[in-house]
Design a protein around this motif. Structure first.
Motif, short mmCIF file in Angstrom:
data_model
loop_
_atom_site.label_atom_id
_atom_site.label_comp_id
_atom_site.label_asym_id
_atom_site.label_seq_id
_atom_site.Cartn_x
_atom_site.Cartn_y
_atom_site.Cartn_z
N PRO A 54 4.34 8.45 17.35
CA PRO A 54 3.17 8.63 16.47
C PRO A 54 2.45 7.29 16.31
CG PRO A 54 5.17 8.50 15.16
CD PRO A 54 5.60 8.43 16.61
N GLY A 55 1.33 7.33 15.62
CA GLY A 55 0.47 6.14 15.58
C GLY A 55 0.57 5.31 14.32
N GLY A 56 1.55 5.60 13.46
CA GLY A 56 1.63 4.92 12.16
C GLY A 56 2.02 3.45 12.27
N GLY A 57 1.94 2.79 11.12
CA GLY A 57 2.37 1.38 11.05
C GLY A 57 1.31 0.40 11.54
N HIS A 93 -4.53 5.81 -0.06
CA HIS A 93 -4.30 6.49 -1.34
C HIS A 93 -3.62 5.50 -2.28
CE1 HIS A 93 -5.33 9.99 0.94
NE2 HIS A 93 -5.03 10.82 -0.03
N PHE A 150 0.82 -1.22 0.00
CA PHE A 150 0.00 0.00 0.00
C PHE A 150 0.85 1.27 0.00
CE2 PHE A 150 0.50 -1.56 4.36
CZ PHE A 150 1.23 -0.52 4.90
N LYS A 185 -8.43 12.44 15.60
CA LYS A 185 -7.72 13.47 14.83
C LYS A 185 -7.93 13.28 13.34
CE LYS A 185 -3.01 13.62 15.12
NZ LYS A 185 -1.75 14.02 15.77
N PRO A 215 -7.26 7.25 5.29
CA PRO A 215 -7.82 6.65 4.07
C PRO A 215 -6.71 6.29 3.09
CG PRO A 215 -8.17 9.04 4.08
CD PRO A 215 -7.51 8.71 5.38
N ALA A 255 1.85 8.83 -2.80
CA ALA A 255 0.70 8.01 -3.21
C ALA A 255 -0.40 8.85 -3.85
CB ALA A 255 0.17 7.22 -2.02
N MET A 283 -4.44 13.76 4.26
CA MET A 283 -5.03 12.59 3.60
C MET A 283 -6.51 12.78 3.29
SD MET A 283 -3.32 9.17 5.09
CE MET A 283 -1.55 9.07 5.42
N LEU A 290 -5.24 2.29 8.75
CA LEU A 290 -5.24 2.53 7.31
C LEU A 290 -6.38 1.72 6.72
CD1 LEU A 290 -3.69 3.62 4.77
CD2 LEU A 290 -2.49 1.44 4.76
N GLU A 345 -1.78 0.05 10.35
CA GLU A 345 -2.55 -0.43 9.18
C GLU A 345 -3.87 -1.02 9.66
OE1 GLU A 345 -0.55 1.09 7.77
OE2 GLU A 345 1.48 0.46 8.08
N ASN A 372 0.07 7.73 19.78
CA ASN A 372 -1.17 7.81 19.00
C ASN A 372 -1.45 6.45 18.38
OD1 ASN A 372 -1.34 10.50 19.63
ND2 ASN A 372 -0.23 11.13 17.78
N ILE A 424 -6.18 8.30 14.68
CA ILE A 424 -6.20 9.00 13.39
C ILE A 424 -6.56 8.00 12.29
CG2 ILE A 424 -4.86 10.50 11.82
CD1 ILE A 424 -3.04 9.95 14.86
O1 V47 Z 1 2.26 4.28 8.80
C1 V47 Z 1 1.31 4.53 3.97
C2 V47 Z 1 0.10 5.21 6.11
C3 V47 Z 1 1.21 6.21 7.81
C4 V47 Z 1 -0.20 5.07 2.54
O2 V47 Z 1 0.43 9.82 14.98
C5 V47 Z 1 -0.65 5.46 3.80
O3 V47 Z 1 -0.17 11.89 14.94
C6 V47 Z 1 -2.58 6.29 2.90
O4 V47 Z 1 0.90 7.43 10.63
N1 V47 Z 1 -2.21 5.91 1.65
C7 V47 Z 1 2.09 7.41 8.16
N2 V47 Z 1 -1.83 6.05 3.97
C8 V47 Z 1 1.26 8.59 8.61
C9 V47 Z 1 0.87 8.48 10.05
C10 V47 Z 1 0.44 9.68 10.79
C11 V47 Z 1 0.06 10.83 10.10
C12 V47 Z 1 -0.33 11.95 10.83
C13 V47 Z 1 -0.33 11.96 12.19
C14 V47 Z 1 0.08 10.81 12.86
C15 V47 Z 1 0.12 10.83 14.35
C16 V47 Z 1 0.44 9.67 12.17
O5 V47 Z 1 0.60 6.43 6.56
C17 V47 Z 1 1.89 4.89 7.62
C18 V47 Z 1 0.82 4.11 6.89
O6 V47 Z 1 -0.09 3.57 7.79
N3 V47 Z 1 0.30 5.07 4.66
N4 V47 Z 1 1.02 4.52 2.67
C19 V47 Z 1 -1.05 5.32 1.42
N5 V47 Z 1 -0.70 4.95 0.20
#
Ligand code: V47
Length: 368
Positions: free
Chosen positions: A173-176, A253, A71, A288, A251, A323, A293, A217, A178, A213, A248
């Motif tokens: 942060p809250g990423g990863g 992309h 993704f 949030k 969506p 993306a 996005m 995804l 999915e 956070n 957070i």
């Molecule tokens: O971990 C990757 C996602 C995340 C795509 O914690 C995609 O405050 C959409 O986590 N389409 C990074 N999403 C961004 C993120 C984030 C952003 C803002 C605030 C905080 C916070 C965290 O973006 C990745 C993944 O899950 N991601 N590719 C995509 N094509």
């Protein structure tokens, strides 16, 4: 309205917890405005008239990634034309410029799973940034990156987090995240931390006193049930630790990814998912909207669907733009104030851990 949905509305009014079945029923409802009204009730109870924002700067240290999630359009192989790694001097220069901006309180740093860089690269980076800018909060590294640092360093997750915290890391942060479903992860991102591992890193971070956070995804190959299960797993961990600050919804992309045949989520689906997240995550203080996005207009409308926080000024965003996002790279504080006010809320400028630094009642000039 059918009886099941009326019962859910009564539960929300009483502040009662919703079940998995309730969550699935909410997804079946086509009454978006009704969902929004319910979610708004919860938002109102938790944060009243305030909508938060912060002034921050995103930095992505490298895009060279061994995970190569299907993704993701940001991560590349080492020999790709667009491959980059920022050396510490470059990062210090960006942070220095950002720190000179009025009101900046946060550096948001995310990288990749680089095949060769040692843990010392990341640790030294945090130490240098913190020493140079002790007044800035450093929110850095997703739980997936932390799990990877443990692997490449031979240290435990706890030792990695403790070392980063000692060096100046303020929160994660809250990423990863999915979608936690093993089925989805096996298909999309088999090489990185599992959902269980993501949750375990967060559990450890919370125990060490680091706030974090959480994200989801959505809009790729996951089912509605997998979304609800994801929210329930976050809710269960929050019951245990209380360490999550905000959720957070992200969506998907599709452009330039290996899932480019999937259509982008609609505004309808985005608002529905946001409202349902607000209703299911009863123990999260904040939902949030990442306007990068969602788009700015939809992020503004989401304030009527349970969102109480517009992610900050950002200033440079690479992951979503790789993306195909058409949003700007950043937004001014004045624009954030306008967006929040127009929606009928009082802007509250916060730091990373939600201390309110200033509220803006009345006109922009007349801050309280
Ligand atoms: O971990 C990757 C996602 C995340 C795509 O914690 C995609 O405050 C959409 O986590 N389409 C990074 N999403 C961004 C993120 C984030 C952003 C803002 C605030 C905080 C916070 C965290 O973006 C990745 C993944 O899950 N991601 N590719 C995509 N094509």
């Amino acid at each position: 309205m059918n009886q099941d949905l009326a019962t859910i509305a009564e539960k929300v009014a009483r502040g009662e917890r919703l079940t998995k079945t309730d969550g699935l029923l909410l997804y079946e409802s086509q009454d978006l405005l009704w969902l929004g009204k319910l979610a708004r009730q919860v938002k109102q109870r938790k944060t009243g008239e305030q909508v938060y924002f912060n002034v921050n700067r995103h930095i992505n240290l490298s895009n060279i990634c061994m995970s190569r999630c299907k993704f993701c359009a940001f991560g590349v192989d080492k020999d790709a034309r667009e491959a980059y790694v920022m050396d510490p001097e470059r990062v210090m220069a960006i942070a220095g410029q950002a720190a000179a901006l009025p009101d900046l309180t946060e550096l948001h740093i995310v990288s990749s799973l680089h095949p060769d860089l040692p843990f010392a690269y990341y640790l030294d980076m945090i130490r240098r940034l913190h020493q140079a800018h002790p007044h800035l909060h450093i929110q850095a590294f997703t739980a997936v990156e932390i799990a990877y640092f443990a692997k490449i360093s031979g240290m435990s997750v706890q030792a990695v987090l403790a070392a980063l915290k000692e060096a100046g890391l303020g929160s994660l942060p809250g990423g990863g995240a999915e979608v936690f479903s093993p089925r989805v992860r096996a298909e999309l991102c088999a090489k990185k931390a599992s959902g269980e591992e993501w949750l375990e890193v967060m559990r450890t971070a919370h125990r060490l006193g680091l706030k974090t956070n959480a994200t989801m995804l959505y809009g790729h190959i996951e089912t509605v049930e997998e979304r609800i299960d994801h929210l329930l797993a976050l809710r269960a961990l929050q019951d245990e630790t209380g360490g999550f600050q905000s959720f957070i919804p992200l969506p998907f992309h599709p452009e330039n990814t290996r899932l480019s045949e999937i259509r982008r989520t609609t505004a309808w689906e985005d608002l529905k998912t946001i409202a349902i997240a607000r209703l299911m995550l009863d123990n999260f203080a904040h939902i949030k909207a990442f306007w990068i996005m969602l788009s700015v207009p939809l992020a503004q409308v989401s304030l009527t669907f349970g969102v109480d926080d517009l992610d900050g000024t950002v200033m440079e965003e690479k992951i979503t733009h790789a993306a195909g996002a058409k949003t700007a790279q950043g937004i001014t504080k004045e624009d954030l104030l306008k967006l929040i006010r127009e929606a009928g809320y009082v802007p509250a400028e916060r730091d990373t851990v939600y201390n309110v630094l200033r509220t803006y009642e009345g006109s922009v000039a007349g801050a309280s």
